[in-house]
Design a protein around this motif. Structure first.
Motif, PDB file in Angstrom:
ATOM      1  N   GLU A   8      -0.903  -9.033   5.408  1.00  0.00           N
ATOM      2  CA  GLU A   8      -0.024  -8.423   4.405  1.00  0.00           C
ATOM      3  C   GLU A   8      -0.776  -7.399   3.574  1.00  0.00           C
ATOM      4  O   GLU A   8      -0.290  -6.296   3.319  1.00  0.00           O
ATOM      5  CB  GLU A   8       0.510  -9.497   3.451  1.00  0.00           C
ATOM      6  N   THR A   9      -1.961  -7.787   3.169  1.00  0.00           N
ATOM      7  CA  THR A   9      -2.730  -6.904   2.300  1.00  0.00           C
ATOM      8  C   THR A   9      -3.179  -5.649   3.044  1.00  0.00           C
ATOM      9  O   THR A   9      -3.118  -4.541   2.517  1.00  0.00           O
ATOM     10  CB  THR A   9      -3.952  -7.653   1.742  1.00  0.00           C
TER      11      THR A   9
ATOM     12  N   ASP B 110      -1.635  -4.330   5.462  1.00  0.00           N
ATOM     13  CA  ASP B 110      -0.437  -3.522   5.632  1.00  0.00           C
ATOM     14  C   ASP B 110      -0.192  -2.698   4.373  1.00  0.00           C
ATOM     15  O   ASP B 110       0.057  -1.489   4.447  1.00  0.00           O
ATOM     16  CB  ASP B 110       0.759  -4.429   5.930  1.00  0.00           C
ATOM     17  N   ALA B 111      -0.281  -3.353   3.225  1.00  0.00           N
ATOM     18  CA  ALA B 111      -0.038  -2.654   1.964  1.00  0.00           C
ATOM     19  C   ALA B 111      -1.005  -1.493   1.784  1.00  0.00           C
ATOM     20  O   ALA B 111      -0.601  -0.358   1.496  1.00  0.00           O
ATOM     21  CB  ALA B 111      -0.152  -3.627   0.796  1.00  0.00           C
ATOM     22  N   LEU B 112      -2.278  -1.775   1.961  1.00  0.00           N
ATOM     23  CA  LEU B 112      -3.292  -0.752   1.693  1.00  0.00           C
ATOM     24  C   LEU B 112      -3.335   0.333   2.771  1.00  0.00           C
ATOM     25  O   LEU B 112      -3.317   1.528   2.470  1.00  0.00           O
ATOM     26  CB  LEU B 112      -4.670  -1.414   1.568  1.00  0.00           C
TER      27      LEU B 112
ATOM     28  N   LYS C 206      -0.495   2.969   3.106  1.00  0.00           N
ATOM     29  CA  LYS C 206      -0.633   4.024   2.098  1.00  0.00           C
ATOM     30  C   LYS C 206      -1.794   4.949   2.444  1.00  0.00           C
ATOM     31  O   LYS C 206      -1.692   6.169   2.318  1.00  0.00           O
ATOM     32  CB  LYS C 206      -0.880   3.370   0.729  1.00  0.00           C
TER      33      LYS C 206
ATOM     34  N   LEU D 169      -8.774   3.080  -3.329  1.00  0.00           N
ATOM     35  CA  LEU D 169      -8.273   2.398  -2.143  1.00  0.00           C
ATOM     36  C   LEU D 169      -9.425   2.025  -1.216  1.00  0.00           C
ATOM     37  O   LEU D 169      -9.442   0.942  -0.625  1.00  0.00           O
ATOM     38  CB  LEU D 169      -7.262   3.294  -1.415  1.00  0.00           C
ATOM     39  N   ALA D 170     -10.407   2.911  -1.134  1.00  0.00           N
ATOM     40  CA  ALA D 170     -11.567   2.619  -0.284  1.00  0.00           C
ATOM     41  C   ALA D 170     -12.295   1.389  -0.807  1.00  0.00           C
ATOM     42  O   ALA D 170     -12.725   0.517  -0.044  1.00  0.00           O
ATOM     43  CB  ALA D 170     -12.511   3.816  -0.262  1.00  0.00           C
TER      44      ALA D 170
ATOM     45  N   LEU E 108     -11.047  -1.081  -2.506  1.00  0.00           N
ATOM     46  CA  LEU E 108     -10.280  -2.301  -2.255  1.00  0.00           C
ATOM     47  C   LEU E 108     -10.373  -2.704  -0.777  1.00  0.00           C
ATOM     48  O   LEU E 108     -10.460  -3.887  -0.454  1.00  0.00           O
ATOM     49  CB  LEU E 108      -8.819  -2.111  -2.662  1.00  0.00           C
TER      50      LEU E 108
END
Lengths: 233, 233
Positions: free
Chosen positions: A103-104, A106-108, A111, A165-166, A168
């Motif tokens: 899930e995570t 997919d989220a990141l 985007k 984002l990188a 995370l």
DNA sequence: CTTGGCTCAGTGGCCTAGCCAATAGGACAA
DNA sequence: TTGTCCTATTGGCTAGGCCACTGAGCCAAG
């Protein structure tokens, strides 16, 4: 052969034990944000260690964000001490963590793919192509393309030009790595994965954010189809 | 009243400077994973600090994952040293970090909203409604609804029942807080924000993931319309 | 030739003892 | 009441020292 050996018997340093004790002492006694710890001299004596060692423990706790040490005043408990720190551990031990990782990702990554399509430079594109070629060669040589996969996602992340984002993605890097190994170990999967990468790369090359996001989403979804999950719908 | 006061004039401790120096020394000299640092005694002398202080710096670097200190052997550089560590600082000092925060929020919270719609329990819903009511009361009383906003997003995150996503949101918590203050400080914004929250809450109540994601996306986009960004399209 | 034990130099782990520096809070003067 | 100063308390940092662990080289037993 030396696949799963004894976990190297990690040696605990004294400061680690001390940090752990202080940490759980905070939880057990229900200390809230702003509450003060005993003075270093007293605490050191009570714990039976030197002030120097205690100091190391406090540095560790400070870096992690559990306490704040104020010169001349004392050591106080910070907010958010329970959440942050130990959740990584909690997740790591949790058996059904795979879905959360997916899930995570997919989220990141969805985007990230969209941003990459919008911002990629020619250099970014070249690195993505390199990763693609590397993975292809590896697979043709009989490999599973694990490193190529990693490189590809790294290149796309870099192309998104978002430090946050990188960061995370890096944060969940270890967890992703496990799912990667899991996924690419399945028959026929490396080829499918490579095809997915190609689709993503094309959308990024074309500068089409929506297509890139869609392709990445499909890819993550495909990757998530793992034996471990297939039994419990 | 003590809303955004002086940044507290953070006092640098010696070990922090030392850690910083070591860290950049590693980067500058291109030390790779596995390379050894000089012995503590020598390093301490070269840096002009005591071994105890150097030791604290090494603990900090170890906790962050930059180096690994091996008893009897030496201190070696870990992998992934360049990315993780200093990026947080880099971001914090970066003037145009707002867009990145928005992007990241969008990535995470859109997914979170969708998951929340699919998984929310009645308790989750109750907490979301509480936050909504709290924010409404605050705004009617003339407040800006800052805390209510925070509570709402927290409640939605909890409703998604994903430890990992929650952890990442926590990670960027401070940065999000700044954008929150920025956004809610604009005239008419609290009401708009509240309306956005209502739409999100309704979609979650209805159990409609797509609608929840869309509502959250719109909300984040609205929030991102900040004076600071409006000059550079 | 391989294996296991031994020694030793190098290196980190931790301690004691002590002085310096910042802070908070009370005493005191304006 | 307000502002200043003093001082006890508390963390910051150093110096110097001993102990424990590691790895490499040597050597004897198999």
């Amino acid at each position: 052969m030396s696949e799963s050996f004894p976990p190297r018997l990690l040696r605990t340093r004294l400061y680690e034990q001390v940090a752990g004790q202080i940490s759980s002492w905070i939880s057990d006694n229900g200390l809230a944000a702003g509450d003060k710890l005993p003075p270093e001299r007293e605490l050191a004596q009570r714990l039976g260690v030197s002030r120097a060692t205690l100091s190391q423990a406090l540095v560790a706790l400070e870096v992690v964000g559990v306490v704040e040490v104020r010169h001349g005043d004392g050591t106080v408990v910070t907010a958010r001490h329970q959440q942050s720190t130990r959740i990584v551990e909690a997740i790591r031990r949790h058996a059904d963590r795979l879905p959360e990782v997916i899930e995570t990702r997919d989220a990141l990554e969805t985007k990230i793919a969209a941003l990459a399509a919008a911002r990629r430079t020619d250099d970014d594109l070249a690195r993505i192509d390199d990763a693609l070629a590397f993975m292809e060669a590896d697979i043709e040589a009989g490999g599973r393309g694990v490193e190529g996969d990693e490189r590809f996602h790294g290149a796309v992340t870099a192309a998104s030009h978002s430090l946050l984002l990188a960061r995370l993605m890096d944060e969940i890097g270890d967890l992703v790595k496990e799912t990667r190994l899991e996924s690419l170990g399945q028959p026929g999967r490396p080829q499918d994965s490579l095809a997915g990468h190609r689709a993503i790369a094309e959308a990024i090359r074309a500068g089409d954010p929506d297509a890139a996001a869609a392709a990445m989403h499909a890819h993550v979804e495909m990757v998530s189809d793992v034996a471990l999950l297939r039994e419990a719908p």
